[in-house]
Design an enzyme around this catalytic site. Sequence first.
Site, PDB file in Angstrom:
ATOM      1  N   LYS A 115      23.564  18.754  38.975  1.00  0.00           N
ATOM      2  CA  LYS A 115      24.193  18.007  37.872  1.00  0.00           C
ATOM      3  C   LYS A 115      24.695  16.651  38.335  1.00  0.00           C
ATOM      4  O   LYS A 115      24.624  15.675  37.596  1.00  0.00           O
ATOM      5  CB  LYS A 115      25.350  18.805  37.274  1.00  0.00           C
ATOM      6  CG  LYS A 115      24.838  19.966  36.458  1.00  0.00           C
ATOM      7  CD  LYS A 115      25.860  20.474  35.478  1.00  0.00           C
ATOM      8  CE  LYS A 115      25.182  21.505  34.584  1.00  0.00           C
ATOM      9  NZ  LYS A 115      26.088  22.281  33.793  1.00  0.00           N
ATOM     10  N   LYS A 207      14.062  25.029  33.544  1.00  0.00           N
ATOM     11  CA  LYS A 207      14.575  26.119  32.716  1.00  0.00           C
ATOM     12  C   LYS A 207      14.918  25.587  31.325  1.00  0.00           C
ATOM     13  O   LYS A 207      15.142  24.386  31.171  1.00  0.00           O
ATOM     14  CB  LYS A 207      15.786  26.779  33.386  1.00  0.00           C
ATOM     15  CG  LYS A 207      17.012  25.931  33.443  1.00  0.00           C
ATOM     16  CD  LYS A 207      18.238  26.694  33.941  1.00  0.00           C
ATOM     17  CE  LYS A 207      19.409  25.730  33.857  1.00  0.00           C
ATOM     18  NZ  LYS A 207      20.683  26.169  34.230  1.00  0.00           N
ATOM     19  N   LYS A 210      20.615  23.445  27.598  1.00  0.00           N
ATOM     20  CA  LYS A 210      21.292  22.737  26.503  1.00  0.00           C
ATOM     21  C   LYS A 210      21.100  21.237  26.624  1.00  0.00           C
ATOM     22  O   LYS A 210      21.196  20.507  25.652  1.00  0.00           O
ATOM     23  CB  LYS A 210      22.798  23.044  26.518  1.00  0.00           C
ATOM     24  CG  LYS A 210      23.148  24.500  26.232  1.00  0.00           C
ATOM     25  CD  LYS A 210      24.650  24.652  25.979  1.00  0.00           C
ATOM     26  CE  LYS A 210      25.119  26.086  26.134  1.00  0.00           C
ATOM     27  NZ  LYS A 210      25.883  26.315  27.373  1.00  0.00           N
TER      28      LYS A 210
HETATM   29  P1  TYM Z   1      26.126  28.299  30.325  1.00  0.00           P
HETATM   30  O1  TYM Z   1      26.970  27.939  29.172  1.00  0.00           O
HETATM   31  O2  TYM Z   1      25.319  27.233  30.974  1.00  0.00           O
HETATM   32  O3  TYM Z   1      25.128  29.451  29.928  1.00  0.00           O
HETATM   33  C1  TYM Z   1      25.606  30.624  29.293  1.00  0.00           C
HETATM   34  C2  TYM Z   1      24.809  31.832  29.751  1.00  0.00           C
HETATM   35  O4  TYM Z   1      23.424  31.666  29.434  1.00  0.00           O
HETATM   36  C3  TYM Z   1      22.651  31.857  30.624  1.00  0.00           C
HETATM   37  N1  TYM Z   1      21.487  30.961  30.564  1.00  0.00           N
HETATM   38  C4  TYM Z   1      20.221  31.352  30.696  1.00  0.00           C
HETATM   39  N2  TYM Z   1      19.684  32.575  30.890  1.00  0.00           N
HETATM   40  C5  TYM Z   1      18.334  32.656  30.987  1.00  0.00           C
HETATM   41  N3  TYM Z   1      17.525  31.570  30.868  1.00  0.00           N
HETATM   42  C6  TYM Z   1      18.010  30.329  30.674  1.00  0.00           C
HETATM   43  N4  TYM Z   1      17.206  29.281  30.538  1.00  0.00           N
HETATM   44  C7  TYM Z   1      19.432  30.177  30.574  1.00  0.00           C
HETATM   45  N5  TYM Z   1      20.256  29.119  30.382  1.00  0.00           N
HETATM   46  C8  TYM Z   1      21.511  29.612  30.382  1.00  0.00           C
HETATM   47  C9  TYM Z   1      23.584  31.493  31.763  1.00  0.00           C
HETATM   48  O5  TYM Z   1      23.153  32.083  32.977  1.00  0.00           O
HETATM   49  C10 TYM Z   1      24.890  32.067  31.258  1.00  0.00           C
HETATM   50  O6  TYM Z   1      24.967  33.458  31.515  1.00  0.00           O
HETATM   51  N6  TYM Z   1      29.263  28.679  34.183  1.00  0.00           N
HETATM   52  C11 TYM Z   1      28.746  29.380  33.028  1.00  0.00           C
HETATM   53  C12 TYM Z   1      29.797  29.785  32.028  1.00  0.00           C
HETATM   54  C13 TYM Z   1      30.945  30.561  32.587  1.00  0.00           C
HETATM   55  C14 TYM Z   1      30.947  31.933  32.944  1.00  0.00           C
HETATM   56  C15 TYM Z   1      32.267  32.226  33.375  1.00  0.00           C
HETATM   57  C16 TYM Z   1      29.959  32.927  32.938  1.00  0.00           C
HETATM   58  C17 TYM Z   1      32.199  30.070  32.818  1.00  0.00           C
HETATM   59  N7  TYM Z   1      32.994  31.088  33.278  1.00  0.00           N
HETATM   60  C18 TYM Z   1      32.623  33.477  33.815  1.00  0.00           C
HETATM   61  C19 TYM Z   1      30.329  34.202  33.385  1.00  0.00           C
HETATM   62  C20 TYM Z   1      31.635  34.471  33.810  1.00  0.00           C
HETATM   63  C21 TYM Z   1      27.765  28.461  32.325  1.00  0.00           C
HETATM   64  O7  TYM Z   1      27.777  27.277  32.499  1.00  0.00           O
HETATM   65  O8  TYM Z   1      27.002  29.074  31.423  1.00  0.00           O
END
Ligand code: TYM
Length: 344
Positions: A115, A207, A210
């Site tokens: 990032k 991947k 967003k």
């Molecule tokens: P975030 O918001 O980027 O994504 C949310 C969840 O979606 C999954 N994900 C995917 N899974 C499969 N294929 C993809 N292309 C894909 N893109 C996103 C992510 O793996 C995630 O599970 N840091 C985390 C949010 C977070 C969190 C936490 C998660 C903050 N605190 C505590 C678990 C526990 C994040 O940025 O997710």
Amino acid sequence: MSKFPPRVFSGIKPSGDLHLGNYLGAIRRFVPLQKTHACIYCVVDLHAITVWQDPEDLKRGTYEIAAAYLAAGVDPKEHIIFNQSQVVEHAELAWMFNCVVRMGWMQRMTQYKDKAGKNTQNVSLGLFAYPSLMAADILLYQTTHVPVGDDQKQHLELTRDIAQKFNNDFAGSISKNNLPAEFFPIIEPVITGPATRILSLKDGAKKMSKSEQSSAATIYMLDDADAIAKKIKKAKSDADALPSEVAGLEGRLEAGNLVGIYAALADISKQDVLNEFGGKGFGTFKPALADLAVAHLAPIAENMRRYLAEPDEIETILKDGANRARTIAQKTMKDVREIIGFVQ
Ligand code: TYM
């Protein structure tokens, strides 16, 4: 064997439109865990602001994720849905973890490196510290299991390291306070199934995300039936027929991705999909996948829109969830302050 009762925590950032990767990698897997675990599903708004967010978009994104949890079948009465900023203990524990975690550990985080890119002098300090806030989210509730997509694996390993270091650094104080030596649990990542890494529909090297600029590469959760079907039919694939064994998908990133999406939506294995479609070309497979995706996703989108039309109802659910989450968080923080040696 962990002495902690089984508890799940996971979160999604309100920093852009929710997409199929978020759904298949995370939300869809949140639902069955409700049968076996006490579950806490969070809209991690404090994480979203590590990159500047338009305040109106942040709000809209928060409602959208809450609506998706509800529309997919998370039960906000039996379990907890809330937004992170309503429970200030997340930020408090994150600060304490900032003082436990080592710079070198954080500098190894590949998501930060991706990032920040070449821009390391100009990204926020919050973006760098992000993983200790994530560890705080999880450990505040003495969580045992964390379902996420593959891209979060390294952050969960770091969470284990932070818990271990805290338990070691404060071992004397933990025992003096008659608390269990494993004060913070060593969590289990739950990264399973055929869709832990959904790829862009236009480029198998990326991947689905967003921040993707091309909307043709991403299926959004609020896309209508027509858009879903079009995007799948125009997805990048290759000229060969599908293989009859999973090993035959090796090196065929786009084909493997579409088969994985089919498997996850139908709740079967990739091999099951190939048992049905092996030997057939994309001219047959893509329309079948488009039909399946529309049948599965369109009702969820409709349900989401119904919730989004009632923002007051979402606010009530988030507030109630935050109140219940806070009760657990406050208990943990009282112990943590005592362990660290703060006068209270
Ligand atoms: P975030 O918001 O980027 O994504 C949310 C969840 O979606 C999954 N994900 C995917 N899974 C499969 N294929 C993809 N292309 C894909 N893109 C996103 C992510 O793996 C995630 O599970 N840091 C985390 C949010 C977070 C969190 C936490 C998660 C903050 N605190 C505590 C678990 C526990 C994040 O940025 O997710």
